[in-house]
Design an enzyme around this catalytic site. Sequence first.
Site, mmCIF file in Angstrom:
data_model
loop_
_atom_site.group_PDB
_atom_site.id
_atom_site.type_symbol
_atom_site.label_atom_id
_atom_site.label_comp_id
_atom_site.label_asym_id
_atom_site.label_seq_id
_atom_site.Cartn_x
_atom_site.Cartn_y
_atom_site.Cartn_z
ATOM 1 N N SER A 285 12.020 11.251 -0.657
ATOM 2 C CA SER A 285 10.945 12.135 -1.121
ATOM 3 C C SER A 285 11.348 13.569 -0.805
ATOM 4 O O SER A 285 12.136 13.806 0.130
ATOM 5 C CB SER A 285 9.654 11.804 -0.368
ATOM 6 O OG SER A 285 8.682 12.815 -0.566
ATOM 7 N N TYR B 249 5.444 10.829 8.085
ATOM 8 C CA TYR B 249 5.876 10.465 6.723
ATOM 9 C C TYR B 249 7.168 11.222 6.373
ATOM 10 O O TYR B 249 8.130 10.617 5.871
ATOM 11 C CB TYR B 249 4.772 10.775 5.706
ATOM 12 C CG TYR B 249 5.198 10.429 4.291
ATOM 13 C CD1 TYR B 249 5.394 9.096 3.912
ATOM 14 C CD2 TYR B 249 5.436 11.428 3.349
ATOM 15 C CE1 TYR B 249 5.822 8.769 2.625
ATOM 16 C CE2 TYR B 249 5.861 11.111 2.064
ATOM 17 C CZ TYR B 249 6.046 9.779 1.710
ATOM 18 O OH TYR B 249 6.476 9.456 0.440
HETATM 19 P P1 NDP Z 1 2.043 3.067 -4.709
HETATM 20 O O1 NDP Z 1 1.035 3.001 -3.614
HETATM 21 O O2 NDP Z 1 1.584 3.205 -6.103
HETATM 22 O O3 NDP Z 1 3.023 1.793 -4.620
HETATM 23 C C1 NDP Z 1 3.514 1.332 -3.398
HETATM 24 C C2 NDP Z 1 4.126 -0.046 -3.597
HETATM 25 O O4 NDP Z 1 4.688 -0.472 -2.346
HETATM 26 C C3 NDP Z 1 3.115 -1.100 -4.004
HETATM 27 O O5 NDP Z 1 3.708 -1.969 -4.933
HETATM 28 C C4 NDP Z 1 2.824 -1.839 -2.703
HETATM 29 O O6 NDP Z 1 2.423 -3.183 -2.999
HETATM 30 C C5 NDP Z 1 4.190 -1.771 -2.019
HETATM 31 N N1 NDP Z 1 4.129 -1.911 -0.568
HETATM 32 C C6 NDP Z 1 3.450 -1.132 0.323
HETATM 33 N N2 NDP Z 1 3.602 -1.610 1.568
HETATM 34 C C7 NDP Z 1 4.399 -2.712 1.466
HETATM 35 C C8 NDP Z 1 4.900 -3.646 2.410
HETATM 36 N N3 NDP Z 1 4.620 -3.556 3.721
HETATM 37 N N4 NDP Z 1 5.694 -4.651 1.973
HETATM 38 C C9 NDP Z 1 5.987 -4.753 0.643
HETATM 39 N N5 NDP Z 1 5.539 -3.911 -0.287
HETATM 40 C C10 NDP Z 1 4.743 -2.891 0.118
HETATM 41 O O7 NDP Z 1 3.005 4.298 -4.312
HETATM 42 P P2 NDP Z 1 4.134 5.072 -5.146
HETATM 43 O O8 NDP Z 1 4.580 4.292 -6.309
HETATM 44 O O9 NDP Z 1 3.691 6.448 -5.337
HETATM 45 O O10 NDP Z 1 5.289 5.100 -4.035
HETATM 46 C C11 NDP Z 1 6.459 4.305 -4.135
HETATM 47 C C12 NDP Z 1 7.537 4.919 -3.265
HETATM 48 O O11 NDP Z 1 7.813 6.238 -3.716
HETATM 49 C C13 NDP Z 1 7.170 5.040 -1.783
HETATM 50 O O12 NDP Z 1 8.311 4.766 -1.006
HETATM 51 C C14 NDP Z 1 6.753 6.512 -1.649
HETATM 52 O O13 NDP Z 1 6.928 6.980 -0.341
HETATM 53 C C15 NDP Z 1 7.733 7.145 -2.624
HETATM 54 N N6 NDP Z 1 7.331 8.449 -3.139
HETATM 55 C C16 NDP Z 1 6.109 8.616 -3.727
HETATM 56 C C17 NDP Z 1 5.754 9.862 -4.211
HETATM 57 C C18 NDP Z 1 4.401 10.159 -4.774
HETATM 58 O O14 NDP Z 1 3.995 11.335 -4.775
HETATM 59 N N7 NDP Z 1 3.666 9.180 -5.287
HETATM 60 C C19 NDP Z 1 6.710 10.972 -4.186
HETATM 61 C C20 NDP Z 1 7.938 10.688 -3.490
HETATM 62 C C21 NDP Z 1 8.243 9.448 -3.034
HETATM 63 P P3 NDP Z 1 1.484 -4.070 -2.015
HETATM 64 O O15 NDP Z 1 0.399 -3.172 -1.542
HETATM 65 O O16 NDP Z 1 1.040 -5.228 -2.836
HETATM 66 O O17 NDP Z 1 2.407 -4.513 -0.916
HETATM 67 C C1 8X3 Z 2 5.286 11.816 -1.600
HETATM 68 C C2 8X3 Z 2 5.334 13.203 -2.117
HETATM 69 O O1 8X3 Z 2 4.813 15.596 -1.527
HETATM 70 O O2 8X3 Z 2 3.033 13.947 -1.320
HETATM 71 O O3 8X3 Z 2 6.475 11.513 -0.971
HETATM 72 O O4 8X3 Z 2 4.824 14.006 0.263
HETATM 73 S S1 8X3 Z 2 4.459 14.235 -1.112
#
Ligand code: NDP
Ligand code: 8X3
Length: 254
Positions: free
Chosen positions: A140, A153
């Site tokens: 990220s 985070y």
């Molecule tokens: P979402 O909350 O939409 O998706 C998260 C996914 O991770 C879900 O499918 C969830 O499924 C799964 N998950 C969470 N905890 C666990 C666990 N313990 N074991 C297995 N699966 C797990 O988030 P995003 O799609 O936004 O985020 C995805 C990735 O991208 C993350 O690593 C996040 O840090 C990163 N990211 C996100 C950004 C944003 O602004 N959205 C920007 C930069 C990076 P379930 O709950 O069923 O387990």
């Molecule tokens: C998630 C993006 O900017 O909310 O990794 O931390 S931010």
Amino acid sequence: MSRFAFITGATSGIGLASARALAGKGYDLVIAARNGEKLEQVKKDIEKEKKVKVTTYELDVRRPEEIHRVAEDCLKNVGTPYILLNDAGLARGLEPYGETAEEDILQMVDTNIKGLFLVTRAFLPAMLEKNEGQIINLGSTAGLYAYAGAAVYCATKAAVKTFSDGIRIDVIDSDIKVTTIQPGIVETPFSEVRFHGDKKRARAVYEGIDALQAEDIANVIAFVADQPKRVQISDVVIMANQQATGFMVSKKKK
Ligand code: NDP
Ligand code: 8X3
């Protein structure tokens, strides 16, 4: 099964959009997350839409024994992933560190760091034996620029970046590629998870920004996966036009 991608966190947001994008490129999928019902729905939808095979595993990446069980079963019954997409991750809370709940700290560290490290450890030997494949990790911009209320985070995402750089060195003599994808703010259920289900507070994060969508990141991931053998994309940083660094955004007034 033909070439397939093993994706953690494929039931929502970036992981789900990436599953669709990679299926669109013809990859079969193995998808893993905690919620079994969502996994089955995603399998049904993608198999119907994209005509690829989707295998599901209920997996909590915070539990090493579950990672071992799933990886062993996958390697034995499905095969060795060509793409390992470590997407599962989350933020919990946005408070100064002194007020951050201990359980939130542990959930972020256990999911974003330990889970990702151990899933990679479980598949890497088989990938090395085949001498092909790509590990794509979700970092990220938070791992590059710290911001207020997100020390843990941000630290977990910095760990993903340096971990990826480290394993890229360890696999240098192989044909395996390692990539860190580092998005800025992407409009997904991420903020609702961060704010413990507070939808109004989550919505406010994206108000006034033409925020990145999960599909924007998925398109980049599909591009990374699609490169010729000689091309390794080590890092990609992607931000909305209205974002400059970490949490610095220009919000349009209503
Ligand atoms: P979402 O909350 O939409 O998706 C998260 C996914 O991770 C879900 O499918 C969830 O499924 C799964 N998950 C969470 N905890 C666990 C666990 N313990 N074991 C297995 N699966 C797990 O988030 P995003 O799609 O936004 O985020 C995805 C990735 O991208 C993350 O690593 C996040 O840090 C990163 N990211 C996100 C950004 C944003 O602004 N959205 C920007 C930069 C990076 P379930 O709950 O069923 O387990
Ligand atoms: C998630 C993006 O900017 O909310 O990794 O931390 S931010």
